[in-house]
Design a protein around this motif. Structure first.
Motif, PDB file in Angstrom:
ATOM      1  N   LEU A 266       0.648  -1.223  -0.084  1.00 14.62           N
ATOM      2  CA  LEU A 266      -0.102   0.017   0.107  1.00 14.62           C
ATOM      3  C   LEU A 266       0.951   1.248  -0.062  1.00 14.62           C
ATOM      4  CD1 LEU A 266      -2.840  -0.860   2.566  1.00 14.62           C
ATOM      5  CD2 LEU A 266      -3.162  -0.674  -0.004  1.00 14.62           C
ATOM      6  N   GLY A 267       1.989   1.105   0.329  1.00 10.46           N
ATOM      7  CA  GLY A 267       2.988   2.297   0.427  1.00 10.46           C
ATOM      8  C   GLY A 267       2.961   3.108   1.664  1.00 10.46           C
ATOM      9  N   ILE A 268       2.128   2.550   2.668  1.00 12.69           N
ATOM     10  CA  ILE A 268       2.189   2.997   4.050  1.00 12.69           C
ATOM     11  C   ILE A 268       3.416   2.760   4.935  1.00 12.69           C
ATOM     12  CG2 ILE A 268       0.821   2.962   6.229  1.00 12.69           C
ATOM     13  CD1 ILE A 268      -1.719   2.112   4.599  1.00 12.69           C
TER      14      ILE A 268
ATOM     15  N   ILE B  80      -4.352   5.823  10.190  1.00  7.49           N
ATOM     16  CA  ILE B  80      -3.553   4.626  10.114  1.00  7.49           C
ATOM     17  C   ILE B  80      -3.170   4.487  11.700  1.00  7.49           C
ATOM     18  CG2 ILE B  80      -1.486   3.894   9.302  1.00  7.49           C
ATOM     19  CD1 ILE B  80      -1.998   6.031   7.122  1.00  7.49           C
ATOM     20  N   ALA B  81      -3.400   3.313  12.164  1.00 10.88           N
ATOM     21  CA  ALA B  81      -3.062   3.198  13.726  1.00 10.88           C
ATOM     22  C   ALA B  81      -1.496   3.037  13.675  1.00 10.88           C
ATOM     23  CB  ALA B  81      -3.444   1.931  14.240  1.00 10.88           C
ATOM     24  N   ARG B  82      -1.114   3.414  14.943  1.00 10.52           N
ATOM     25  CA  ARG B  82       0.509   3.632  14.971  1.00 10.52           C
ATOM     26  C   ARG B  82       0.767   3.266  16.616  1.00 10.52           C
ATOM     27  NH1 ARG B  82       2.199   6.406  10.276  1.00 10.52           N
ATOM     28  NH2 ARG B  82       0.503   7.664   9.510  1.00 10.52           N
ATOM     29  N   ASP B  83       1.934   2.802  16.605  1.00 10.09           N
ATOM     30  CA  ASP B  83       2.392   2.556  17.951  1.00 10.09           C
ATOM     31  C   ASP B  83       2.927   3.636  18.700  1.00 10.09           C
ATOM     32  OD1 ASP B  83       5.097   2.733  17.024  1.00 10.09           O
ATOM     33  OD2 ASP B  83       5.100   0.583  16.930  1.00 10.09           O
ATOM     34  N   THR B  84       3.505   3.664  19.882  1.00 11.99           N
ATOM     35  CA  THR B  84       4.161   4.670  20.538  1.00 11.99           C
ATOM     36  C   THR B  84       5.353   5.448  19.888  1.00 11.99           C
ATOM     37  OG1 THR B  84       5.041   3.130  22.100  1.00 11.99           O
ATOM     38  CG2 THR B  84       3.223   4.065  22.850  1.00 11.99           C
ATOM     39  N   ASP B  85       5.997   4.434  18.904  1.00 10.34           N
ATOM     40  CA  ASP B  85       7.155   4.873  18.138  1.00 10.34           C
ATOM     41  C   ASP B  85       6.520   5.536  16.862  1.00 10.34           C
ATOM     42  OD1 ASP B  85       8.931   4.460  20.228  1.00 10.34           O
ATOM     43  OD2 ASP B  85       8.865   2.199  19.499  1.00 10.34           O
ATOM     44  N   GLY B  86       5.220   5.618  16.652  1.00 14.23           N
ATOM     45  CA  GLY B  86       4.946   6.229  15.476  1.00 14.23           C
ATOM     46  C   GLY B  86       4.829   5.183  14.095  1.00 14.23           C
ATOM     47  N   VAL B  87       5.069   3.842  14.274  1.00 10.09           N
ATOM     48  CA  VAL B  87       5.203   2.967  13.216  1.00 10.09           C
ATOM     49  C   VAL B  87       3.699   2.430  13.249  1.00 10.09           C
ATOM     50  CG1 VAL B  87       6.051   0.761  12.794  1.00 10.09           C
ATOM     51  CG2 VAL B  87       7.515   2.418  14.192  1.00 10.09           C
ATOM     52  N   ALA B  88       3.472   2.112  11.812  1.00 11.63           N
ATOM     53  CA  ALA B  88       2.062   1.717  11.760  1.00 11.63           C
ATOM     54  C   ALA B  88       1.940   0.104  12.235  1.00 11.63           C
ATOM     55  CB  ALA B  88       1.723   1.594   9.995  1.00 11.63           C
ATOM     56  N   THR B  89       0.738   0.006  12.906  1.00 10.63           N
ATOM     57  CA  THR B  89       0.599  -1.214  13.398  1.00 10.63           C
ATOM     58  C   THR B  89      -0.044  -2.240  12.474  1.00 10.63           C
ATOM     59  OG1 THR B  89      -1.608  -0.862  14.447  1.00 10.63           O
ATOM     60  CG2 THR B  89       0.017   0.022  15.668  1.00 10.63           C
ATOM     61  N   GLY B  90      -0.665  -1.959  11.531  1.00 11.82           N
ATOM     62  CA  GLY B  90      -1.464  -2.849  10.540  1.00 11.82           C
ATOM     63  C   GLY B  90      -2.836  -2.564  10.631  1.00 11.82           C
TER      64      GLY B  90
END
Length: 543
Positions: A154-156, A168-178
């Protein structure tokens, strides 16, 4: 059945409205010629079909569906039966193993409940399919759960901005969770998956939806998500089927929020062009559809009070953005359908409609609000006073899929979920549909939920607010006559009376005088659309 053929259906239970039946119906060519308890002398030599006590109903009208999505979903991995995370993972792994050449795995209808509080993440999917993209569409279609390969496809990445009206859900480090919510799922993910389709695969999906609907007794449907992919597909289908679709189709053009008023209004103009061009008895565009908010299960609905987890999102369309679009569409004579699940969303939707009426003056209107899963008593009355149609889906109240819905609200609001009788008591028109593929498309299980508030999938579960259950005749009318009215078809179909099209279904039994579970066991043995027979009537005798 060829034009001009006369058939007498007798010795049946012909549903003519709540509490009313006849025993005989005559079809002459494409139309109903007679309904009553007698056979007029003029039809003495006609073909006779002995119903032997079986029910003959108006063809069901699905007042809210997504036809291509339904057809496509029939080829996806069904995750609704998954009992827990391990079961869901097994189903995904089995699908991947069964088709090792598939470029990606697409699943549908997963629920939050079986995850038992675990947060859906890409890593949980990577554990079973690490090498190919996996796209899982939630049961309500408003969320997507993807693995790492799908995010990459998807290029996310960490820098991808949230789309308007989604996240777009992200974790505390700003990484996309899926996890993708609302327009991130309905836009980024859906648009990509649609881009992998061909005209041939889309046409096959649409024809599959037509076949399944006809077999289930649906003779007309209102598609609530038209776009530049869907309209050409329906026009191709019209040509492919010789100018006459297997079922009647009306549609609403989906207006998505942009960052400018002009961008929003341009979509209204496009809908008006299509409305003026597509006006036939088999394919028409009625108006626009706007997603005012999201859904309760993923805490994206617009509520007056926060969800149980403390989150309190606003609507996708706030009132200031919504009013210009609704006013322009109303001025253009378009029917407006507003998706509003949360109690705040229905407040915004009604306020926008009221402002449009004030701006454009009095005239006959037939606007709609879709879903209305939570709504205040005050707004039930406002809706009725405005003459707005309440478009609702009984199958969404199925207890099997209510665990997350109730948990997300977590308070007294769960005691007013899906309050169908309140709308009719207030004087509003109530139209029933299914919102397939977010829910099963078959109308008889939908009627079971409407009349029992129990689960059509797991009938032993306790009823969900049984005080809101409806009588069978009332539920059938909402799924036929009222649904037809919601699509502007009341002069063509929806009831069994002389002069209307012979759109009807015959069941393998009477009108469920016994246990309600008969609605889950009953089968359609014949369907007619404008007098043309669909599924075979092998259990009926004729001469």
């Amino acid at each position: 059945m060829s034009a001009g053929t006369v058939t007498v259906y007798r010795n049946g239970r012909v549903f003519t409205g709540p509490g009313a039946t006849a025993s005989t119906l005559v079809v002459d060519g494409e139309s109903i010629a007679h309904v009553g308890d007698d056979v007029p002398a003029a039809y003495a030599d006609a073909e006779v079909v002995d119903l032997d006590g079986a029910a003959l109903l108006p063809g069901f009208v699905d007042a809210h569906t997504h036809l291509i999505g339904l057809g496509t979903s029939l080829q996806q991995v069904d995750l609704l039966p998954a009992t827990d995370l391990a079961d869901l993972q097994r189903r995904i792994a089995a699908a991947a193993a069964a088709d090792p050449e598939a470029p990606r795995i697409v699943g549908r209808s997963w629920l939050f409940g079986p995850l038992e509080g675990r947060t859906p993440t890409r890593h949980l999917l990577d554990e079973v399919v690490p090498d190919r993209p996996v796209y899982l569409i939630s049961n309500d279609v408003h969320s997507g759960w993807v693995n790492t390969a799908a995010l990459r496809e998807l290029g996310i990445d960490d820098e991808t901005p949230d789309p308007i009206g989604g996240s777009i859900a992200r974790d505390t480090d700003g990484v996309a969770t899926g996890m993708l919510y609302e327009t991130a799922a309905l836009g980024l993910m859906r648009d990509f998956l649609e881009g992998t389709e061909t005209d041939e695969s889309i046409d096959a999906a649409l024809d599959a939806a037509f076949r399944h609907y006809r077999a289930a007794g649906v003779t007309a449907a209102i598609d609530m998500g038209l776009g530049e992919l869907e309209v050409p597909a329906f026009e191709r289908a019209l040509r492919r089927h010789g100018g006459r679709l297997p079922i009647r189709v009306a549609g609403h053009w989906l207006v998505t929020r942009t960052d400018s008023v002009e961008g929003n209004l341009e979509q209204v103009r496009r809908a008006a062009e299509l409305r003026d061009r597509l006006t036939g008895p088999w394919l028409r565009v009625n108006g626009i559809k706007i997603m005012v908010d999201g859904v309760i299960d993923s805490c994206t609905a617009a509520m007056k009070r926060p969800f149980a987890d403390g989150s309190h999102p606003g609507p996708i369309w706030d009132l200031d953005a919504l009013v210009p679009v609704v006013t322009a569409a109303d001025a253009a004579g378009l029917q407006i359908a507003l998706h509003a699940i949360g109690d705040e969303a229905s407040d915004v939707a009604l306020s926008a409609l009221e402002q449009a009426v004030t701006a454009n003056g009095p005239r006959e209107r037939r606007h709609r609000i879709e879903h209305l899963e939570t709504v205040t008593e005050e707004n039930v009355a406002r809706l009725a006073d405005l003459g707005v149609i309440a478009s609702m889906q009984p199958v969404h109240a199925d207890p099997l899929i209510q665990d997350a819905w109730r948990a997300m609200l977590g308070d007294d609001r769960v005691e007013r979920g899906f309050p169908w009788p309140e709308f009719t008591r207030a004087g509003a028109r109530l139209a029933f549909g299914t919102d397939a593929p977010t829910a099963p498309y078959a109308p008889l299980p939908n009627m079971y939920v409407a009349t029992t508030r129990r689960s059509a999938v797991a009938p032993d579960l306790p009823a969900n607010l049984p005080e809101y259950a409806l009588g069978l005749g009332e539920a059938l009318a909402h799924a036929t006559a009222d649904a037809a009215y919601s699509g502007g078809w009341e002069a063509i179909t929806g009831t069994l009376r002389p002069g209307l099209a012979a759109d009807l279904v015959v069941l393998d039994r009477g009108l469920f005088a016994g246990a309600p579970e008969e609605m889950l066991e009953a089968r359609v043995v014949m369907s007619l659309v404008s007098g043309q027979r669909g599924s075979a009537a092998s259990s009926l005798s004729s001469r």
